[in-house]
Design a protein around this motif. Structure first.
Motif, PDB file in Angstrom:
ATOM      1  N   PHE A 128       0.850  -1.191   0.000  1.00 47.09           N
ATOM      2  CA  PHE A 128       0.000   0.000   0.000  1.00 47.09           C
ATOM      3  C   PHE A 128       0.887   1.243   0.000  1.00 47.09           C
ATOM      4  N   PRO A 129       1.372   1.657  -1.177  1.00 45.46           N
ATOM      5  CA  PRO A 129       2.302   2.786  -1.235  1.00 45.46           C
ATOM      6  C   PRO A 129       1.634   4.157  -1.219  1.00 45.46           C
ATOM      7  N   ASN A 130       0.314   4.180  -1.206  1.00 41.73           N
ATOM      8  CA  ASN A 130      -0.377   5.460  -1.284  1.00 41.73           C
ATOM      9  C   ASN A 130      -1.411   5.591  -0.174  1.00 41.73           C
ATOM     10  N   MET A 131      -1.680   6.824   0.216  1.00 37.91           N
ATOM     11  CA  MET A 131      -2.633   7.093   1.291  1.00 37.91           C
ATOM     12  C   MET A 131      -4.061   6.709   0.940  1.00 37.91           C
ATOM     13  N   ASP A 132      -4.333   6.414  -0.331  1.00 35.02           N
ATOM     14  CA  ASP A 132      -5.713   6.067  -0.678  1.00 35.02           C
ATOM     15  C   ASP A 132      -6.182   4.776  -0.026  1.00 35.02           C
ATOM     16  N   VAL A 133      -5.249   4.011   0.549  1.00 33.03           N
ATOM     17  CA  VAL A 133      -5.658   2.819   1.297  1.00 33.03           C
ATOM     18  C   VAL A 133      -6.569   3.196   2.462  1.00 33.03           C
ATOM     19  N   THR A 134      -6.430   4.400   2.979  1.00 34.82           N
ATOM     20  CA  THR A 134      -7.268   4.832   4.108  1.00 34.82           C
ATOM     21  C   THR A 134      -8.739   4.927   3.722  1.00 34.82           C
ATOM     22  N   LEU A 135      -9.032   5.035   2.428  1.00 37.55           N
ATOM     23  CA  LEU A 135     -10.416   5.118   1.980  1.00 37.55           C
ATOM     24  C   LEU A 135     -11.148   3.792   2.153  1.00 37.55           C
ATOM     25  N   ARG A 136     -10.408   2.704   2.374  1.00 39.89           N
ATOM     26  CA  ARG A 136     -11.026   1.390   2.571  1.00 39.89           C
ATOM     27  C   ARG A 136     -11.487   1.183   4.011  1.00 39.89           C
ATOM     28  N   PHE A 137     -11.235   2.177   4.845  1.00 43.70           N
ATOM     29  CA  PHE A 137     -11.601   2.077   6.264  1.00 43.70           C
ATOM     30  C   PHE A 137     -12.509   3.251   6.634  1.00 43.70           C
ATOM     31  N   LEU A 138     -13.100   3.170   7.788  1.00 39.61           N
ATOM     32  CA  LEU A 138     -13.923   4.264   8.257  1.00 39.61           C
ATOM     33  C   LEU A 138     -13.096   5.538   8.329  1.00 39.61           C
ATOM     34  N   LYS A 139     -13.734   6.662   8.086  1.00 36.68           N
ATOM     35  CA  LYS A 139     -13.025   7.938   8.109  1.00 36.68           C
ATOM     36  C   LYS A 139     -12.343   8.114   9.463  1.00 36.68           C
ATOM     37  N   PRO A 140     -11.030   8.354   9.454  1.00 39.05           N
ATOM     38  CA  PRO A 140     -10.305   8.476  10.726  1.00 39.05           C
ATOM     39  C   PRO A 140     -10.695   9.740  11.469  1.00 39.05           C
ATOM     40  N   SER A 141     -10.574   9.709  12.782  1.00 41.20           N
ATOM     41  CA  SER A 141     -10.891  10.888  13.585  1.00 41.20           C
ATOM     42  C   SER A 141      -9.819  11.964  13.419  1.00 41.20           C
ATOM     43  N   GLY A 142      -8.582  11.547  13.128  1.00 38.39           N
ATOM     44  CA  GLY A 142      -7.511  12.498  12.879  1.00 38.39           C
ATOM     45  C   GLY A 142      -7.261  12.632  11.385  1.00 38.39           C
ATOM     46  N   SER A 143      -6.023  12.870  11.016  1.00 34.34           N
ATOM     47  CA  SER A 143      -5.694  13.035   9.605  1.00 34.34           C
ATOM     48  C   SER A 143      -5.503  11.681   8.931  1.00 34.34           C
TER      49      SER A 143
END
Length: 285
Positions: free
Chosen positions: A151-166
């Motif tokens: 997972f070389p890119n931050m778009d992996v975070t879109l596969r999870f619930l929106k984080p409370s922080g950044s």
């Protein structure tokens, strides 16, 4: 500073900014230390000093440069907000205010800061993949940092619930959690050599074959399932079937996966063959 070098440029990147009048300090002057800190943050975590210089030398209308400038503006403004309305007087600290503009509430300021981070991180998702086009970036400390997992890119975070922080902080947490999972997969199934090939392909977006691309997608899905568990290193042991299917595909196509077939991991799937010899203690007729 390399990216944002004037008050006019800074104001064009930040919405709803009131232009300063004669005698007032320019916003750019107030923001200078924060802009410098942001550029250092970009250099250390994303671009490297050399690549950031190369980006700054691009035409102002170049997509990569425009993204970098917008990211710098949002990040620097986020850093500056807690300090912009506080002044030091001979009698102590005070709040900047006047009779025409009421100070924003704490809740509105917090929403603004959260919005700045969200916009910054969305732009970072677009910006980071473009760095592979710059000479030397892939081999840089920053490039190797992003190519260390599938997972070389931050778009992996879109596969999870929106984080409370950044999302950047969420990405760092996910990266740390998936590293031991991938180490286990490499040791037991894929080999370090083959996994490095897959990581490089995902980073560049260039795959050796459609089979390589398919395996990378499957492997990412497996790792996401592990990361969704509260203990990824525990759940990784339940992915044997999926990983074994990948191994079988690799075994059946040696011309496409030479790295795996020449690795020590491959020996785990090549059991010793019993030879019936007369001198053996047990001999079968």
């Amino acid at each position: 500073m390399k990216l944002i070098t004037s008050n006019e440029q800074l104001l064009s990147l930040l919405p709803n900014m009131v232009t300063t009048v004669k005698g007032e300090a320019l916003l750019f002057d107030k923001m200078t230390p924060f802009l410098s800190a942001t550029e250092k943050w970009l250099e250390d975590n994303f671009t490297s000093e050399e690549v950031l210089s190369a980006i700054a030398d691009l035409e102002a209308s170049h997509t990569t440069r425009m993204l970098a400038c917008q990211i710098a503006a949002y990040d620097a403004f986020h850093r500056a907000i807690p300090h912009l309305d506080v002044i030091l007087t001979p009698n102590g600290f005070g709040i900047v205010s006047n009779s025409n503009i009421a100070p924003a509430s704490k809740e509105r300021v917090e929403r603004l800061m959260a919005s700045l981070l969200e916009h910054r991180d969305r732009l970072l998702m677009q910006f980071q993949p473009l760095l592979t086009a710059f000479k030397g970036w892939t081999e840089s400390v920053q490039g190797r940092f992003f190519s260390a997992t599938m997972f070389p890119n931050m778009d992996v975070t879109l596969r999870f619930l929106k984080p409370s922080g950044s999302r950047w902080e969420k990405f760092l947490a996910l990266r740390s959690a998936v590293i031991p999972v991938e180490e286990f997969f490499a040791r037991q199934y894929l080999s370090k050599e083959q996994l490095e090939v897959f990581r490089s392909e995902v980073l560049s977006g260039q795959y050796r074959s459609t089979r390589h691309q398919s395996i990378c997608r499957i492997l990412q899905a497996v790792e996401v399932r592990c990361l969704l568990n509260s203990d990824p290193t525990a759940s990784m042991h339940f992915e044997h079937d999926a990983l074994f299917d990948i191994v079988n595909t690799i075994r059946d196509n040696p011309e496409e996966f030479p790295e795996w077939h020449s690795s020590a991991t491959a020996e785990l799937y090549a059991p010793a063959v019993f030879e019936n010899k007369k001198e053996s203690l047990g001999y079968w007729f």
